[in-house]
Design a protein around this motif. Sequence first.
Motif, PDB file in Angstrom:
ATOM      1  N   PHE A 145      -1.079  15.013   1.703  1.00 19.45           N
ATOM      2  CA  PHE A 145      -2.421  16.448   1.183  1.00 19.45           C
ATOM      3  C   PHE A 145      -2.315  17.130   1.238  1.00 19.45           C
ATOM      4  CE2 PHE A 145      -6.600  17.535   3.205  1.00 19.45           C
ATOM      5  CZ  PHE A 145      -7.408  17.030   2.326  1.00 19.45           C
ATOM      6  N   ALA A 179       0.664   3.891  -3.072  1.00 20.59           N
ATOM      7  CA  ALA A 179       0.366   4.559  -2.233  1.00 20.59           C
ATOM      8  C   ALA A 179       1.213   6.410  -3.063  1.00 20.59           C
ATOM      9  CB  ALA A 179       0.741   5.882  -0.805  1.00 20.59           C
ATOM     10  N   TRP A 192       0.567  -1.214   0.016  1.00 23.73           N
ATOM     11  CA  TRP A 192      -0.082  -0.007   0.097  1.00 23.73           C
ATOM     12  C   TRP A 192       1.093   1.182   0.115  1.00 23.73           C
ATOM     13  CZ3 TRP A 192      -3.714  -1.105  -2.485  1.00 23.73           C
ATOM     14  CH2 TRP A 192      -4.402  -3.029  -1.614  1.00 23.73           C
ATOM     15  N   LEU A 197      -6.507  12.789  -3.263  1.00 23.71           N
ATOM     16  CA  LEU A 197      -6.949  12.416  -1.572  1.00 23.71           C
ATOM     17  C   LEU A 197      -6.812  11.036  -1.714  1.00 23.71           C
ATOM     18  CD1 LEU A 197      -8.058  13.091   0.872  1.00 23.71           C
ATOM     19  CD2 LEU A 197     -10.082  11.884   0.097  1.00 23.71           C
ATOM     20  N   LEU A 198      -6.886  10.095  -2.726  1.00 24.80           N
ATOM     21  CA  LEU A 198      -6.385   8.858  -2.800  1.00 24.80           C
ATOM     22  C   LEU A 198      -4.914   8.602  -2.402  1.00 24.80           C
ATOM     23  CD1 LEU A 198      -7.554   5.874  -3.268  1.00 24.80           C
ATOM     24  CD2 LEU A 198      -6.449   6.002  -5.753  1.00 24.80           C
ATOM     25  N   SER A 225      -2.865   9.600  -0.159  1.00 16.72           N
ATOM     26  CA  SER A 225      -2.918  10.083   1.259  1.00 16.72           C
ATOM     27  C   SER A 225      -3.800   9.266   2.154  1.00 16.72           C
ATOM     28  CB  SER A 225      -3.445  11.392   1.957  1.00 16.72           C
ATOM     29  OG  SER A 225      -2.461  12.190   1.411  1.00 16.72           O
ATOM     30  N   VAL A 226      -4.389   8.117   1.387  1.00 16.90           N
ATOM     31  CA  VAL A 226      -5.730   7.600   2.537  1.00 16.90           C
ATOM     32  C   VAL A 226      -4.816   6.491   2.404  1.00 16.90           C
ATOM     33  CG1 VAL A 226      -7.728   6.252   2.033  1.00 16.90           C
ATOM     34  CG2 VAL A 226      -8.075   8.780   1.977  1.00 16.90           C
ATOM     35  N   LEU A 227      -4.496   6.082   0.900  1.00 17.53           N
ATOM     36  CA  LEU A 227      -3.182   4.676   0.962  1.00 17.53           C
ATOM     37  C   LEU A 227      -1.940   4.349   1.849  1.00 17.53           C
ATOM     38  CD1 LEU A 227      -3.449   3.698  -3.044  1.00 17.53           C
ATOM     39  CD2 LEU A 227      -4.347   2.470  -1.254  1.00 17.53           C
ATOM     40  N   GLY A 278       1.928  10.638   4.172  1.00 16.51           N
ATOM     41  CA  GLY A 278       0.964  10.156   3.866  1.00 16.51           C
ATOM     42  C   GLY A 278       0.088  11.752   4.074  1.00 16.51           C
ATOM     43  N   SER A 336      -0.379   2.888   8.915  1.00 20.90           N
ATOM     44  CA  SER A 336      -0.950   2.100   9.765  1.00 20.90           C
ATOM     45  C   SER A 336      -0.165   0.029   9.522  1.00 20.90           C
ATOM     46  CB  SER A 336      -1.948   2.425   9.795  1.00 20.90           C
ATOM     47  OG  SER A 336      -2.430   3.362   9.954  1.00 20.90           O
ATOM     48  N   ILE A 385      -1.494   6.457   4.739  1.00 20.52           N
ATOM     49  CA  ILE A 385      -1.825   6.155   6.159  1.00 20.52           C
ATOM     50  C   ILE A 385      -2.107   4.988   5.853  1.00 20.52           C
ATOM     51  CG2 ILE A 385      -3.128   6.882   7.070  1.00 20.52           C
ATOM     52  CD1 ILE A 385      -3.615   9.608   6.431  1.00 20.52           C
ATOM     53  N   LEU A 386      -3.348   3.898   5.469  1.00 22.89           N
ATOM     54  CA  LEU A 386      -3.670   3.011   5.793  1.00 22.89           C
ATOM     55  C   LEU A 386      -1.973   2.050   5.413  1.00 22.89           C
ATOM     56  CD1 LEU A 386      -5.916   0.145   5.502  1.00 22.89           C
ATOM     57  CD2 LEU A 386      -5.410   0.326   3.266  1.00 22.89           C
TER      58      LEU A 386
END
Length: 142
Positions: free
Chosen positions: A93, A32, A28, A102-103, A105-107, A89, A113, A109-110
């Motif tokens: 943003f 990202a 991921w 947005l995609l 940053s979300v990837l 991430g 994590s 962060i996921l």
Amino acid sequence: MGALQALRSARTWFRAFRRTRPFWGGLWCVAAGAWIVRSMFFTFVLAVSGGWSYSAGYILGGALVLFGLVAWFAPHYRALVGVLAVLLGLAAFVAANLGGYLLGSVLAILGGSMVWAWGEKAPRRSRGGRRRAATVATPGAS
């Protein structure tokens, strides 16, 4: 028969590789970073000469790809790499087209994590055998 045996051994190797590393979190993070770099529509010359606002996506996206690869090939750095991937991430943003629309940053962060929270899997049971017993130290026991 040689090709099937090679395919089986490659599959076994990849399964062992995937079980001993934060594979999905690293994947991921790499996705990202690639998405954030892809979302920057500037030429390389403009990105190099234009300053931070033009080069931020390339720098942050490249760092995320690098962190994903580090998570795969040096999993003992997983805590540091996971936290840094989440922070990048969040920075992407703000700095790079809303983090790749947005995609990205979300990837990031996921993936960061998942890399940070990864723990090694328990050993598999052998055929007909039992799992090795894990020794757990209890507090206060001598």
